[in-house]
Design a protein around this motif. Sequence first.
Motif, PDB file in Angstrom:
ATOM      1  N   GLY A 167     -29.793  26.651 -34.786  1.00  8.44           N
ATOM      2  CA  GLY A 167     -30.740  27.760 -34.716  1.00  8.44           C
ATOM      3  C   GLY A 167     -30.057  29.115 -34.783  1.00  8.44           C
ATOM      4  O   GLY A 167     -30.587  30.065 -35.357  1.00  8.44           O
ATOM      5  N   ALA A 168     -28.862  29.211 -34.190  1.00  9.59           N
ATOM      6  CA  ALA A 168     -28.112  30.465 -34.269  1.00  9.59           C
ATOM      7  C   ALA A 168     -27.746  30.777 -35.716  1.00  9.59           C
ATOM      8  O   ALA A 168     -27.844  31.923 -36.169  1.00  9.59           O
ATOM      9  CB  ALA A 168     -26.861  30.386 -33.401  1.00  9.59           C
ATOM     10  N   TYR A 169     -27.326  29.761 -36.463  1.00 11.74           N
ATOM     11  CA  TYR A 169     -27.051  29.976 -37.885  1.00 11.74           C
ATOM     12  C   TYR A 169     -28.318  30.353 -38.646  1.00 11.74           C
ATOM     13  O   TYR A 169     -28.298  31.216 -39.532  1.00 11.74           O
ATOM     14  CB  TYR A 169     -26.448  28.717 -38.509  1.00 11.74           C
ATOM     15  N   ALA A 170     -29.429  29.712 -38.309  1.00  8.25           N
ATOM     16  CA  ALA A 170     -30.695  30.017 -38.981  1.00  8.25           C
ATOM     17  C   ALA A 170     -31.075  31.480 -38.783  1.00  8.25           C
ATOM     18  O   ALA A 170     -31.660  32.103 -39.678  1.00  8.25           O
ATOM     19  CB  ALA A 170     -31.808  29.105 -38.464  1.00  8.25           C
ATOM     20  N   SER A 171     -30.722  32.038 -37.626  1.00  7.40           N
ATOM     21  CA  SER A 171     -31.076  33.431 -37.362  1.00  7.40           C
ATOM     22  C   SER A 171     -30.330  34.393 -38.276  1.00  7.40           C
ATOM     23  O   SER A 171     -30.740  35.549 -38.431  1.00  7.40           O
ATOM     24  CB  SER A 171     -30.801  33.782 -35.894  1.00  7.40           C
ATOM     25  N   LEU A 172     -29.239  33.950 -38.901  1.00  3.06           N
ATOM     26  CA  LEU A 172     -28.528  34.787 -39.855  1.00  3.06           C
ATOM     27  C   LEU A 172     -29.353  35.050 -41.104  1.00  3.06           C
ATOM     28  O   LEU A 172     -29.132  36.025 -41.822  1.00  3.06           O
ATOM     29  CB  LEU A 172     -27.202  34.124 -40.263  1.00  3.06           C
ATOM     30  N   LEU A 173     -30.316  34.194 -41.362  1.00  4.45           N
ATOM     31  CA  LEU A 173     -31.134  34.310 -42.567  1.00  4.45           C
ATOM     32  C   LEU A 173     -32.358  35.175 -42.373  1.00  4.45           C
ATOM     33  O   LEU A 173     -33.031  35.524 -43.348  1.00  4.45           O
ATOM     34  CB  LEU A 173     -31.581  32.915 -43.037  1.00  4.45           C
ATOM     35  N   GLY A 174     -32.675  35.524 -41.130  1.00  2.00           N
ATOM     36  CA  GLY A 174     -33.846  36.352 -40.875  1.00  2.00           C
ATOM     37  C   GLY A 174     -34.317  36.207 -39.445  1.00  2.00           C
ATOM     38  O   GLY A 174     -33.897  35.303 -38.721  1.00  2.00           O
ATOM     39  N   ASP A 175     -35.181  37.106 -39.039  1.00  2.00           N
ATOM     40  CA  ASP A 175     -35.716  37.115 -37.681  1.00  2.00           C
ATOM     41  C   ASP A 175     -36.664  35.936 -37.492  1.00  2.00           C
ATOM     42  O   ASP A 175     -37.651  35.813 -38.216  1.00  2.00           O
ATOM     43  CB  ASP A 175     -36.459  38.441 -37.456  1.00  2.00           C
ATOM     44  N   PRO A 176     -36.397  35.038 -36.529  1.00  3.66           N
ATOM     45  CA  PRO A 176     -37.309  33.915 -36.298  1.00  3.66           C
ATOM     46  C   PRO A 176     -38.741  34.344 -36.004  1.00  3.66           C
ATOM     47  O   PRO A 176     -39.690  33.631 -36.317  1.00  3.66           O
ATOM     48  CB  PRO A 176     -36.694  33.206 -35.087  1.00  3.66           C
ATOM     49  N   ALA A 177     -38.913  35.523 -35.396  1.00  2.00           N
ATOM     50  CA  ALA A 177     -40.259  35.995 -35.070  1.00  2.00           C
ATOM     51  C   ALA A 177     -40.905  36.762 -36.216  1.00  2.00           C
ATOM     52  O   ALA A 177     -42.079  37.107 -36.153  1.00  2.00           O
ATOM     53  CB  ALA A 177     -40.205  36.890 -33.829  1.00  2.00           C
ATOM     54  N   GLY A 178     -40.133  37.052 -37.253  1.00  2.00           N
ATOM     55  CA  GLY A 178     -40.679  37.743 -38.420  1.00  2.00           C
ATOM     56  C   GLY A 178     -40.933  39.216 -38.221  1.00  2.00           C
ATOM     57  O   GLY A 178     -41.642  39.837 -39.018  1.00  2.00           O
ATOM     58  N   LYS A 189     -34.303  27.440 -51.446  1.00  2.00           N
ATOM     59  CA  LYS A 189     -35.647  27.669 -51.989  1.00  2.00           C
ATOM     60  C   LYS A 189     -36.680  27.899 -50.901  1.00  2.00           C
ATOM     61  O   LYS A 189     -37.703  28.540 -51.148  1.00  2.00           O
ATOM     62  CB  LYS A 189     -36.060  26.489 -52.874  1.00  2.00           C
ATOM     63  N   GLN A 190     -36.450  27.359 -49.716  1.00  2.00           N
ATOM     64  CA  GLN A 190     -37.389  27.570 -48.628  1.00  2.00           C
ATOM     65  C   GLN A 190     -37.149  28.905 -47.912  1.00  2.00           C
ATOM     66  O   GLN A 190     -38.024  29.396 -47.215  1.00  2.00           O
ATOM     67  CB  GLN A 190     -37.287  26.422 -47.603  1.00  2.00           C
ATOM     68  N   LYS A 191     -35.966  29.462 -48.081  1.00  2.00           N
ATOM     69  CA  LYS A 191     -35.664  30.760 -47.476  1.00  2.00           C
ATOM     70  C   LYS A 191     -34.851  31.581 -48.469  1.00  2.00           C
ATOM     71  O   LYS A 191     -33.637  31.439 -48.566  1.00  2.00           O
ATOM     72  CB  LYS A 191     -34.910  30.578 -46.156  1.00  2.00           C
ATOM     73  N   ILE A 192     -35.539  32.407 -49.221  1.00  2.00           N
ATOM     74  CA  ILE A 192     -34.871  33.268 -50.189  1.00  2.00           C
ATOM     75  C   ILE A 192     -34.452  34.573 -49.505  1.00  2.00           C
ATOM     76  O   ILE A 192     -34.851  34.859 -48.377  1.00  2.00           O
ATOM     77  CB  ILE A 192     -35.782  33.559 -51.396  1.00  2.00           C
ATOM     78  N   ASN A 193     -33.618  35.355 -50.180  1.00  2.00           N
ATOM     79  CA  ASN A 193     -33.192  36.632 -49.625  1.00  2.00           C
ATOM     80  C   ASN A 193     -33.794  37.783 -50.427  1.00  2.00           C
ATOM     81  O   ASN A 193     -34.580  37.565 -51.364  1.00  2.00           O
ATOM     82  CB  ASN A 193     -31.657  36.721 -49.570  1.00  2.00           C
ATOM     83  N   ASN A 194     -33.412  39.005 -50.072  1.00  2.00           N
ATOM     84  CA  ASN A 194     -34.033  40.196 -50.665  1.00  2.00           C
ATOM     85  C   ASN A 194     -33.318  40.714 -51.907  1.00  2.00           C
ATOM     86  O   ASN A 194     -33.750  41.700 -52.504  1.00  2.00           O
ATOM     87  CB  ASN A 194     -34.064  41.339 -49.629  1.00  2.00           C
ATOM     88  N   PHE A 195     -32.227  40.085 -52.314  1.00  2.00           N
ATOM     89  CA  PHE A 195     -31.383  40.706 -53.322  1.00  2.00           C
ATOM     90  C   PHE A 195     -32.018  40.788 -54.708  1.00  2.00           C
ATOM     91  O   PHE A 195     -31.838  41.781 -55.418  1.00  2.00           O
ATOM     92  CB  PHE A 195     -30.035  39.985 -53.393  1.00  2.00           C
ATOM     93  N   LEU A 196     -32.735  39.756 -55.127  1.00  2.00           N
ATOM     94  CA  LEU A 196     -33.386  39.817 -56.436  1.00  2.00           C
ATOM     95  C   LEU A 196     -34.394  40.958 -56.458  1.00  2.00           C
ATOM     96  O   LEU A 196     -34.478  41.720 -57.439  1.00  2.00           O
ATOM     97  CB  LEU A 196     -34.081  38.489 -56.753  1.00  2.00           C
ATOM     98  N   TYR A 197     -35.140  41.095 -55.398  1.00  2.00           N
ATOM     99  CA  TYR A 197     -36.104  42.197 -55.288  1.00  2.00           C
ATOM    100  C   TYR A 197     -35.385  43.537 -55.285  1.00  2.00           C
ATOM    101  O   TYR A 197     -35.782  44.472 -55.984  1.00  2.00           O
ATOM    102  CB  TYR A 197     -36.934  42.030 -54.017  1.00  2.00           C
ATOM    103  N   MET A 198     -34.315  43.656 -54.515  1.00  2.00           N
ATOM    104  CA  MET A 198     -33.590  44.925 -54.385  1.00  2.00           C
ATOM    105  C   MET A 198     -32.969  45.381 -55.698  1.00  2.00           C
ATOM    106  O   MET A 198     -33.101  46.534 -56.096  1.00  2.00           O
ATOM    107  CB  MET A 198     -32.475  44.796 -53.340  1.00  2.00           C
ATOM    108  N   PHE A 199     -32.279  44.467 -56.348  1.00  3.93           N
ATOM    109  CA  PHE A 199     -31.444  44.863 -57.477  1.00  3.93           C
ATOM    110  C   PHE A 199     -32.127  44.730 -58.831  1.00  3.93           C
ATOM    111  O   PHE A 199     -31.716  45.383 -59.796  1.00  3.93           O
ATOM    112  CB  PHE A 199     -30.158  44.036 -57.495  1.00  3.93           C
TER     113      PHE A 199
END
Length: 499
Positions: free
Chosen positions: A52-63, A286-296
Motif C-alpha cells: 500500500g505504501a508503494y501504491a501511494s506513490l502513484l496517487g492519493d488513495p483518497a483522491g 493500464k489501471q493507473k495511468i499518470n499525467n504525463f501524456l496529458y501534460m506534454f
Amino acid sequence: MLYNKRYFAIILILLLTGTTSCKKWFDLKPSDGIVNEDYWKTKEDVHAAVIGAYASLLGDPAGSDSRDLSEILFLWGELRADMLAPSTGTKAEDYEVMNMNTSPANTITDWKPLYRTINYCNTILRNAPEVMNLDKTLTQDVLNGYLAEAKSLRALLYFYLVRSFGDVPLKLEPTTSDDEIVTLPKSTQQEVLQQILADLNDAESKALLTYGAQASDKGRITRYTINAIQADVYLWMEQYNDAITACNKVINAKKFGLISGSTAWYNTLYYSGNSNESLFEFQFNKQKINNFLYMFYNVKRFVASTVVMDQVYSTESFNKDIRGDGASVRAADNLIWKYVGKNDKDVRATDEAYAHWFVYRYADILLLKAEALAQLKTETACTEALNLVYTIRQRANALPSTDNAPSAVDFDGVARFVLEEQAREQMYEGKRWYNLLRFAKRNNYAHLDVLLDLVSVTVPLNMMNSAKAKIRDYNSHYFPIYQYELQTNKSLVQNPFYK
C-alpha cells in the motif's frame, strides 16, 4: 470512483507480488490511507501495508490530490533547470518557478504527498513488529525485509525533501490521519541527511536482493536500490569515497547493464519498462495511468528548450544520439517525447499513458560514480571517470560534437563533462536541477557560475538581473514552505529567503 482506485491498487499488488492476499489492505483501510491498530494481526496485513505504501506513490488513495508524486518529482527536478520551455499550457505557477520567482502560495511547493507516504512508512515501522506476537508464522527475517523497505522508502522521500527545501520537519512517528496536524519544527538539512543514512545503513543488510519476479524487483526497493540512494546521498554530502563504494556494490553485483542501443532500445527501456537497466521505477499500468501524456501532448504544458537538440544532443545529417530526437524529444516541434512516445514515431494512446517514472537505473549509477571519481582530483580517478562516461556515450551513439575530450588531468573539465553527460542521459527524469545544484554548491559554491549561466538562458531579459541577484543568495536555491503548512503548523518557520 472509489472502486476504481481500489481496483488499480489491487492490480498493482498483483503485478508486484503475484498474490491476491493483499486485498485486505484496501478493504479495511480508511479512505485517507491510514491503517489503524486493529488492522495489524497477520503477516498478510504487514505485506499489504508495505505494498500500500508503494501504491501511494502513484496517487492519493483518497483522491484529494490532483497531482501525483511522479508529476511533483518532475516539477521539482526540472522546472528550475534549463531543459524546459513554456508552451501554450504553461500555468502561472509554472512560470513563477521557472523565472526564479516562487512564492509560498505556489502549490508546486506543497510537500503533502511526500509526507503522506512517509506517514505510511512510519505506521509500518511502528505496528509491524507487534504482529510477530500475534502471527507466529511471521519470521524475523521476513519482518526485517518489510521494515527495510519502509525505512528505505522513507529515506528516499526525505532525500527529495532536503534537496528541495533544505531544512524540513523530520517526522519519524505516525499520525492516525493524513489531516492530523502535528506541530513539528524543522530539523536542519544535516540532521535529516544523517537520519537518511542511518535508515539506509540499517536497511541495507536486511533488504532482499530479489522478490522473485521482474516487476517486483523493479517496483519494490531491493538492496541495490538502497545502494543507489546511498551513493546519491553521499555525493550530495561530498563524501566521494563512500559514494564510489555504494556504486560499486551495484556494479559488482553484475545484475544490471545498459540496454543495447539497438532499434528496440527505446521500447525496452522506456515504453515497456522494468528492463535489466532499471533499479527502481514507479509501476504505472493500464489501471493507473499518470499525467504525463496529458501534460506534454494534450495541453503542452511544457516543451523542450531549443538548446536540447541544438546543443545538448547536437545534430548531424545522417547520424544522431539515440537519446535525442525520437527518445527524449521530437525534434520537429520540441515535444517532450520520453513519456508520450510508444516508439520513435508514434504517440501512445490514452489507455497507454502509463510510462514508468524512473528513480534509478544502471546508467545513473555509472554517472554517480563518474562524478564522485572526478572529485577525487587525481589522474587515475579521472581516467576511470572518463571511461564510464564514454561507456554511456558509446551505447547512445553520442556525437563527436558533444565530446569535450577533457584531459584526465583537467579535473574541472572532467567534472563538467560528467555534468553535461548527465543532462543527455537523464533528460526529463527529474534530476537536472539537483545535478546542477550539487555541482554549484560544492566547495562552498565554487561553481555558482553554472546557476548564473542557467538564468541567462531561461529567464526573460526583463527579469534577468533580479533572478541573478536571487541566485547569488544561496537560500534561494530551496523552495519556500507552502503557506498552508505555515498556517496549520505554528512551529514551522519560513525558509530564510522568503521571509
